[in-house]
Design a protein around this motif. Structure first.
Motif, mmCIF file in Angstrom:
data_model
loop_
_atom_site.group_PDB
_atom_site.id
_atom_site.type_symbol
_atom_site.label_atom_id
_atom_site.label_comp_id
_atom_site.label_asym_id
_atom_site.label_seq_id
_atom_site.Cartn_x
_atom_site.Cartn_y
_atom_site.Cartn_z
ATOM 1 N N GLU A 197 7.822 6.943 2.456
ATOM 2 C CA GLU A 197 7.150 7.929 1.625
ATOM 3 C C GLU A 197 8.081 8.452 0.533
ATOM 4 O O GLU A 197 7.628 8.811 -0.556
ATOM 5 C CB GLU A 197 6.627 9.075 2.483
ATOM 6 N N LEU A 198 9.386 8.500 0.811
ATOM 7 C CA LEU A 198 10.336 8.911 -0.221
ATOM 8 C C LEU A 198 10.344 7.903 -1.367
ATOM 9 O O LEU A 198 10.396 8.274 -2.538
ATOM 10 C CB LEU A 198 11.748 9.051 0.373
ATOM 11 N N PHE A 199 10.296 6.615 -1.038
ATOM 12 C CA PHE A 199 10.223 5.593 -2.076
ATOM 13 C C PHE A 199 8.964 5.780 -2.912
ATOM 14 O O PHE A 199 8.980 5.637 -4.135
ATOM 15 C CB PHE A 199 10.247 4.195 -1.464
ATOM 16 N N ALA A 200 7.857 6.099 -2.254
ATOM 17 C CA ALA A 200 6.598 6.318 -2.971
ATOM 18 C C ALA A 200 6.680 7.543 -3.857
ATOM 19 O O ALA A 200 6.038 7.609 -4.910
ATOM 20 C CB ALA A 200 5.451 6.466 -1.992
ATOM 21 N N ALA A 201 7.490 8.539 -3.469
ATOM 22 C CA ALA A 201 7.596 9.784 -4.207
ATOM 23 C C ALA A 201 8.648 9.757 -5.300
ATOM 24 O O ALA A 201 8.790 10.711 -6.042
ATOM 25 C CB ALA A 201 7.922 10.940 -3.241
ATOM 26 N N GLN A 202 9.374 8.646 -5.430
ATOM 27 C CA GLN A 202 10.527 8.645 -6.326
ATOM 28 C C GLN A 202 10.155 8.913 -7.790
ATOM 29 O O GLN A 202 10.974 9.422 -8.551
ATOM 30 C CB GLN A 202 11.286 7.330 -6.232
ATOM 31 N N ASP A 225 -3.943 9.756 3.407
ATOM 32 C CA ASP A 225 -3.574 11.152 3.623
ATOM 33 C C ASP A 225 -2.349 11.525 2.806
ATOM 34 O O ASP A 225 -2.289 12.590 2.168
ATOM 35 C CB ASP A 225 -3.323 11.401 5.103
ATOM 36 N N CYS A 226 -1.355 10.641 2.814
ATOM 37 C CA CYS A 226 -0.130 10.894 2.060
ATOM 38 C C CYS A 226 -0.418 10.914 0.557
ATOM 39 O O CYS A 226 0.064 11.783 -0.172
ATOM 40 C CB CYS A 226 0.906 9.820 2.392
ATOM 41 N N HIS A 227 -1.227 9.969 0.098
ATOM 42 C CA HIS A 227 -1.582 9.924 -1.317
ATOM 43 C C HIS A 227 -2.304 11.201 -1.729
ATOM 44 O O HIS A 227 -2.045 11.746 -2.811
ATOM 45 C CB HIS A 227 -2.467 8.708 -1.576
ATOM 46 N N GLY A 228 -3.186 11.684 -0.869
ATOM 47 C CA GLY A 228 -3.903 12.910 -1.173
ATOM 48 C C GLY A 228 -2.957 14.088 -1.345
ATOM 49 O O GLY A 228 -3.155 14.927 -2.239
ATOM 50 N N ARG A 229 -1.924 14.161 -0.511
ATOM 51 C CA ARG A 229 -0.957 15.259 -0.643
ATOM 52 C C ARG A 229 -0.187 15.156 -1.956
ATOM 53 O O ARG A 229 0.047 16.156 -2.637
ATOM 54 C CB ARG A 229 0.014 15.243 0.542
ATOM 55 N N ILE A 285 0.840 -1.205 0.000
ATOM 56 C CA ILE A 285 0.000 0.000 0.000
ATOM 57 C C ILE A 285 0.871 1.250 0.000
ATOM 58 O O ILE A 285 0.623 2.204 -0.754
ATOM 59 C CB ILE A 285 -0.947 -0.018 1.211
ATOM 60 N N ILE A 286 1.907 1.249 0.815
ATOM 61 C CA ILE A 286 2.817 2.398 0.846
ATOM 62 C C ILE A 286 3.480 2.585 -0.513
ATOM 63 O O ILE A 286 3.616 3.705 -1.015
ATOM 64 C CB ILE A 286 3.882 2.208 1.949
ATOM 65 N N GLY A 287 3.873 1.482 -1.135
ATOM 66 C CA GLY A 287 4.509 1.570 -2.445
ATOM 67 C C GLY A 287 3.593 2.104 -3.531
ATOM 68 O O GLY A 287 4.076 2.605 -4.555
ATOM 69 N N ALA A 288 2.278 2.009 -3.320
ATOM 70 C CA ALA A 288 1.314 2.491 -4.319
ATOM 71 C C ALA A 288 0.980 3.965 -4.159
ATOM 72 O O ALA A 288 0.300 4.537 -5.021
ATOM 73 C CB ALA A 288 0.033 1.667 -4.247
ATOM 74 N N ILE A 289 1.425 4.589 -3.072
ATOM 75 C CA ILE A 289 1.122 6.007 -2.837
ATOM 76 C C ILE A 289 1.602 6.839 -4.027
ATOM 77 O O ILE A 289 2.736 6.706 -4.485
ATOM 78 C CB ILE A 289 1.785 6.500 -1.541
ATOM 79 N N GLY A 290 0.728 7.698 -4.520
ATOM 80 C CA GLY A 290 1.069 8.565 -5.645
ATOM 81 C C GLY A 290 0.722 7.979 -6.996
ATOM 82 O O GLY A 290 0.710 8.707 -7.997
ATOM 83 N N GLN A 291 0.426 6.683 -7.058
ATOM 84 C CA GLN A 291 0.067 6.065 -8.333
ATOM 85 C C GLN A 291 -1.398 6.319 -8.660
ATOM 86 O O GLN A 291 -2.241 6.407 -7.761
ATOM 87 C CB GLN A 291 0.335 4.561 -8.289
ATOM 88 N N PHE A 321 12.835 16.016 2.968
ATOM 89 C CA PHE A 321 11.542 15.632 3.520
ATOM 90 C C PHE A 321 10.610 16.839 3.620
ATOM 91 O O PHE A 321 9.416 16.742 3.323
ATOM 92 C CB PHE A 321 11.728 14.992 4.902
ATOM 93 N N ARG A 322 11.177 17.979 4.050
ATOM 94 C CA ARG A 322 10.346 19.177 4.195
ATOM 95 C C ARG A 322 9.817 19.644 2.839
ATOM 96 O O ARG A 322 8.626 19.947 2.692
ATOM 97 C CB ARG A 322 11.155 20.296 4.851
ATOM 98 N N LYS A 323 10.681 19.686 1.831
ATOM 99 C CA LYS A 323 10.270 20.185 0.520
ATOM 100 C C LYS A 323 9.267 19.264 -0.175
ATOM 101 O O LYS A 323 8.385 19.737 -0.910
ATOM 102 C CB LYS A 323 11.504 20.362 -0.373
ATOM 103 N N LEU A 324 9.397 17.962 0.064
ATOM 104 C CA LEU A 324 8.494 17.011 -0.581
ATOM 105 C C LEU A 324 7.241 16.729 0.259
ATOM 106 O O LEU A 324 6.357 16.005 -0.182
ATOM 107 C CB LEU A 324 9.222 15.690 -0.862
ATOM 108 N N GLY A 325 7.190 17.299 1.470
ATOM 109 C CA GLY A 325 6.024 17.099 2.317
ATOM 110 C C GLY A 325 5.862 15.681 2.789
ATOM 111 O O GLY A 325 4.744 15.169 2.902
ATOM 112 N N ILE A 326 6.988 15.023 3.094
ATOM 113 C CA ILE A 326 6.945 13.625 3.537
ATOM 114 C C ILE A 326 7.609 13.516 4.903
ATOM 115 O O ILE A 326 8.242 14.466 5.386
ATOM 116 C CB ILE A 326 7.640 12.685 2.527
#
Length: 246
Positions: free
Chosen positions: A237-242, A173-177, A11-17, A227-232
């Motif tokens: 969450e960094l892996f999800a944002a890659q 919540d993270c996916h929404g951001r 689920i964490i890996g799917a964040i942002g998809q 982390f601050r700039k990417l809002g994570i």
């Protein structure tokens, strides 16, 4: 790694998809042994929004449309003070006198069904468990369904589903951001991009410091800035944002 932890990691890996909701529903359904799922967002004052469902596989498209459009109003789990957590539909059976009014044309009274009624177009004789949690500015209803078995869903399955409430809420919540404001590459400096790439490769702060010829303290400062700039708030969450970094 335990199956539950693998589910959370997926689920964490799917964040942002784009198919985050579908992946989440499939992973949780596989975990608890349910093959159908419907994910509906309920916001006070707004019409519900279907985030995901796989009811086409059983000819249930009209049932989903009728529920989202009309019969959600008599869902006993959502009326009054909405419940939350992992719940069995059969524990919320509706009284016959509640089945009148504006929803009547979109449902049939069916004592054999867990709720005592069935939305028109909804597949018959399904067993249902749901996970209800606050997210996306409202309440997300994750319903999981399967053909009714000889033995109803066990308390252990409910506990397993309930234990996912906190991580799934955080993931939504993270996916929404991420979806609301994707982090552009330009937010990171060239050095921060280097540090982020090495973090994604699994390098420790010490290894990054040696490789880039900087101090460990500087690496930590870069990490905080990333982390601050990417809002994570975590490496997960960094892996999800890659995908936003390349």
């Amino acid at each position: 790694m335990a199956i539950r932890e693998l589910t959370i990691a997926g689920i964490i890996g799917a964040i942002g998809q784009p198919d985050f909701e579908a992946i989440t529903a499939h992973l949780v359904g596989d975990l608890i042994g349910f093959d159908l799922a419907a994910m509906i967002l309920h916001r006070r004052g707004d019409s519900p929004v279907a985030l995901f469902d796989n009811f086409d596989s059983v000819g249930g498209r009209q049932g989903i449309a009728n529920y989202v459009g009309v019969t959600h109003r008599i869902n006993p789990i959502l009326t009054g003070n909405p419940a939350r957590g992992a719940l069995r539909a059969r524990d919320f059976r509706v009284r016959p006198d509640r089945l009148a009014g504006t929803c009547a044309a979109h449902l049939v009274r069916a004592p054999e069904e867990e709720l005592g009624f069935r939305t028109i177009g909804w597949p018959e004789r399904l067993e249902e468990v749901g996970l209800y949690f606050p997210a996306c500015g409202g309440v997300v209803e994750c319903g999981f369904y399967r053909q009714r078995a000889a033995h109803p869903v066990s308390p252990r399955t409910l506990r397993l589903l309930g234990a996912l409430e906190a991580p799934i809420t955080a993931a939504f919540d993270c996916h929404g951001r991420f979806r609301a404001s994707p982090a552009p590459v330009e937010l990171l400096s060239a050095r921060e991009r280097q540090v982020a790439d090495l973090l994604l490769l699994g390098c420790s702060s010490e290894a990054i410091a040696l490789r880039l010829g900087i101090s460990r303290h500087t690496v930590k400062d870069h990490r905080k800035a990333i982390f601050r700039k990417l809002g994570i708030g975590s490496l997960a969450e960094l892996f999800a944002a890659q995908r936003s970094l390349h």
